[in-house]
Design an enzyme around this catalytic site. Structure first.
Site, PDB file in Angstrom:
ATOM      1  N   SER A 234      -8.120  12.649  44.023  1.00 56.04           N
ATOM      2  CA  SER A 234      -9.469  12.838  43.480  1.00 56.04           C
ATOM      3  C   SER A 234      -9.677  14.238  42.919  1.00 56.04           C
ATOM      4  O   SER A 234     -10.235  14.405  41.831  1.00 56.04           O
ATOM      5  CB  SER A 234     -10.515  12.526  44.550  1.00 56.04           C
ATOM      6  OG  SER A 234     -10.308  13.298  45.709  1.00 56.04           O
ATOM      7  N   HIS A 264      -5.790   6.765  49.191  1.00 58.62           N
ATOM      8  CA  HIS A 264      -6.512   8.038  49.198  1.00 58.62           C
ATOM      9  C   HIS A 264      -7.818   7.887  49.985  1.00 58.62           C
ATOM     10  O   HIS A 264      -7.800   7.824  51.201  1.00 58.62           O
ATOM     11  CB  HIS A 264      -6.754   8.474  47.752  1.00 58.62           C
ATOM     12  CG  HIS A 264      -7.290   9.868  47.623  1.00 58.62           C
ATOM     13  ND1 HIS A 264      -7.083  10.844  48.565  1.00 58.62           N
ATOM     14  CD2 HIS A 264      -8.034  10.459  46.647  1.00 58.62           C
ATOM     15  CE1 HIS A 264      -7.661  11.963  48.173  1.00 58.62           C
ATOM     16  NE2 HIS A 264      -8.254  11.757  47.022  1.00 58.62           N
ATOM     17  N   HIS A 310       0.894  12.738  56.308  1.00 58.19           N
ATOM     18  CA  HIS A 310       0.190  13.467  55.267  1.00 58.19           C
ATOM     19  C   HIS A 310       1.207  13.902  54.221  1.00 58.19           C
ATOM     20  O   HIS A 310       2.357  14.199  54.553  1.00 58.19           O
ATOM     21  CB  HIS A 310      -0.523  14.693  55.860  1.00 58.19           C
ATOM     22  CG  HIS A 310      -1.492  15.347  54.911  1.00 58.19           C
ATOM     23  ND1 HIS A 310      -1.091  16.268  53.980  1.00 58.19           N
ATOM     24  CD2 HIS A 310      -2.832  15.209  54.760  1.00 58.19           C
ATOM     25  CE1 HIS A 310      -2.150  16.678  53.292  1.00 58.19           C
ATOM     26  NE2 HIS A 310      -3.215  16.045  53.742  1.00 58.19           N
ATOM     27  N   ARG A 319      -8.289  19.064  60.507  1.00 59.00           N
ATOM     28  CA  ARG A 319      -9.560  18.341  60.396  1.00 59.00           C
ATOM     29  C   ARG A 319      -9.666  17.291  61.494  1.00 59.00           C
ATOM     30  O   ARG A 319     -10.755  17.036  62.024  1.00 59.00           O
ATOM     31  CB  ARG A 319      -9.680  17.703  59.006  1.00 59.00           C
ATOM     32  CG  ARG A 319      -9.695  18.706  57.864  1.00 59.00           C
ATOM     33  CD  ARG A 319      -9.585  18.004  56.521  1.00 59.00           C
ATOM     34  NE  ARG A 319      -8.314  17.285  56.391  1.00 59.00           N
ATOM     35  CZ  ARG A 319      -8.005  16.500  55.357  1.00 59.00           C
ATOM     36  NH1 ARG A 319      -8.869  16.338  54.373  1.00 59.00           N
ATOM     37  NH2 ARG A 319      -6.844  15.882  55.306  1.00 59.00           N
ATOM     38  N   ASP A 365      -8.285  10.926  58.555  1.00 57.33           N
ATOM     39  CA  ASP A 365      -8.734   9.534  58.477  1.00 57.33           C
ATOM     40  C   ASP A 365      -8.581   8.792  59.798  1.00 57.33           C
ATOM     41  O   ASP A 365      -9.260   7.791  60.038  1.00 57.33           O
ATOM     42  CB  ASP A 365      -7.954   8.792  57.387  1.00 57.33           C
ATOM     43  CG  ASP A 365      -8.190   9.399  56.015  1.00 57.33           C
ATOM     44  OD1 ASP A 365      -9.359   9.619  55.670  1.00 57.33           O
ATOM     45  OD2 ASP A 365      -7.210   9.653  55.304  1.00 57.33           O
TER      46      ASP A 365
END
Length: 428
Positions: A234, A264, A310, A319, A365
């Site tokens: 993105s 994504h 990743h 994160r 995620d």
């Protein structure tokens, strides 16, 4: 208390900068932050000429310096590991994770102003940091919040455009459509058509970017409440499209379409759906042994375990760690959080055993969907819309600097397999 913590952290950062020369530039602004001006636009107006000269000097003095070798694997593997993009606002390190203007996520949590003492940092503070490279004061953040509120009006035609979609449209389709409908108000497009000088491109880009950031939460909430059901892709897409001087609305809409892909932005949706499938088959209190069996069942069926691995990181995503600490503080007894914690212990050893995965550790995620589910957002198909709202801050901040620095149209050279075969034969 927050002030004293911030001063202490600044002292540590300055000490690290002395010990690590490569870190000096990333924390240079910490020593130079003296302005109390609460107007973000005027701060940028002062900063941009300095950075424009910095770029000219870099290009004139070091333009021919090689940054590394390009291998066939890089060309065939989606340009992984290939240095080919200037992105001022953040840098991703395989071991440390992402840094925003030199600050790690924990450092941002400690330094950026929060809504309440010991709370999470306000997003407006991160936007200020990304744009200026400076940690803002609470007064500066409050002023930016007020400006965004004043811009947060969405024209009626946007709602009508979303409503015209079929009821089966995915929330991301609705969201991207809403952003495209906003494009008719673009200040950049109007200024470009009037012949604005390229040195001023950043100013209408700034106007569009702040208006877009302010309007996105309203569109996202409308998508949630309407009658419809339910260098990363993105960021790079937004940068690529903007390099053609497309305005922020067109560029961000393109970024959203990349974000909507299952590899994504849809990943957190896929994670929660997979976790719920575990619960459906094994129950909420599944043992670690049964969990291992289910993981192997997933892998043996030719699927992946979503939320692990990743493209760049080689350690647990910071994160993920940040969200895990939040969950331990606010929802330690949530059944799905407990399941995610068990997966953290079960999945990496299995992936390592397979021997095909460079990074078996969880990414953001793996956790974000469980937090959203806990707070009542149970519609997994909607999660990427929220991802898009937050991603706008980083994409738009960099887009303003793209225009301020006059970065060119992005146009990498492509080759055929025959060209690669012939080149490799000659090289050997």
């Amino acid at each position: 208390m927050v002030f004293h913590k911030s001063v202490s952290l600044l002292t540590k950062l300055r000490s690290r900068a002395v010990q690590q020369p490569g870190l000096r530039n990333s924390v240079r602004w910490l020593q130079a932050q003296t302005s109390s001006d609460v107007d973000l636009h005027s701060q940028l107006k002062e900063l941009i000429p300095e950075q424009q000269e910095r770029l000219k000097k870099l290009k004139s003095e070091h333009g021919k310096v090689q940054l590394g070798n390009i291998t066939v694997d890089m060309v065939l593997g989606g340009m992984r590991g290939m240095t080919g993009l200037l992105w001022e606002t953040s840098l991703l390190d395989p071991e440390e994770g992402i840094r925003f203007r030199g600050l790690s996520i924990p450092e941002c949590q400690k330094l950026l102003p929060a809504a309440k003492p010991d709370g999470e940092p306000l997003p407006e503070g991160l936007l200020w940091l990304l744009l200026t490279g400076k940690v803002p004061t609470k007064e500066q953040v409050d002023a930016l919040s007020k400006e965004l509120r004043n811009r947060a009006t969405v024209p009626d035609h946007v709602y009508k455009t979303i409503d015209a979609l079929p009821v089966t449209a995915h929330p991301m389709t609705q969201f991207a459509t809403g952003v495209m409908a906003l494009q008719v108000q673009s200040e950049f497009q109007k200024a470009y058509e009037k012949g604005i000088h390229k040195s001023k491109y950043w100013e209408p880009t700034y106007e569009d970017s702040l208006s877009l950031i302010a309007q996105l939460p309203i569109i996202a909430s409308y998508v949630y409440r309407s009658d419809h059901e339910g260098g990363n892709v993105s960021a790079h897409t937004g940068h690529l499209v903007a390099s053609a001087l497309s305005d922020p609305y067109l560029s961000f809409a393109a970024a959203l379409n990349g974000l909507a892909g299952p590899l994504h932005g849809l990943a957190n949706q896929e994670v929660l759906l997979w976790i719920k499938s575990v619960v459906e088959e094994c129950g909420e209190n599944v043992s670690k042994e049964h969990l291992k069996d289910y993981v192997w069942k997933t892998l043996n069926s030719g699927k992946v375990v979503p939320g692990f691995g990743h493209g760049v990181l080689r350690k647990t995503d910071p994160r993920y760690t940040c969200q895990r600490e939040f969950a331990l503080k606010h929802l330690p007894d949530d059944p799905l959080f407990k399941l995610v914690s068990n997966l953290y212990q079960v999945v990496p050893p299995i992936l390592l055993e397979l021997g095909k995965v460079k990074n078996p550790w969880p990414n953001v995620d793996a956790h974000s969907g469980v937090l959203l589910n806990h707070y009542g957002l149970t519609e997994a198909r909607y999660y990427t819309v929220l991802f898009g709202v937050s991603r706008a801050i980083g994409i738009c901040a960099q887009l303003i600097w793209d225009r301020a620095l006059g970065l060119p149209l992005e146009r990498p050279k492509s080759v055929t397999m025959e060209w690669l075969e012939n080149y490799c034969k000659k090289a050997s």
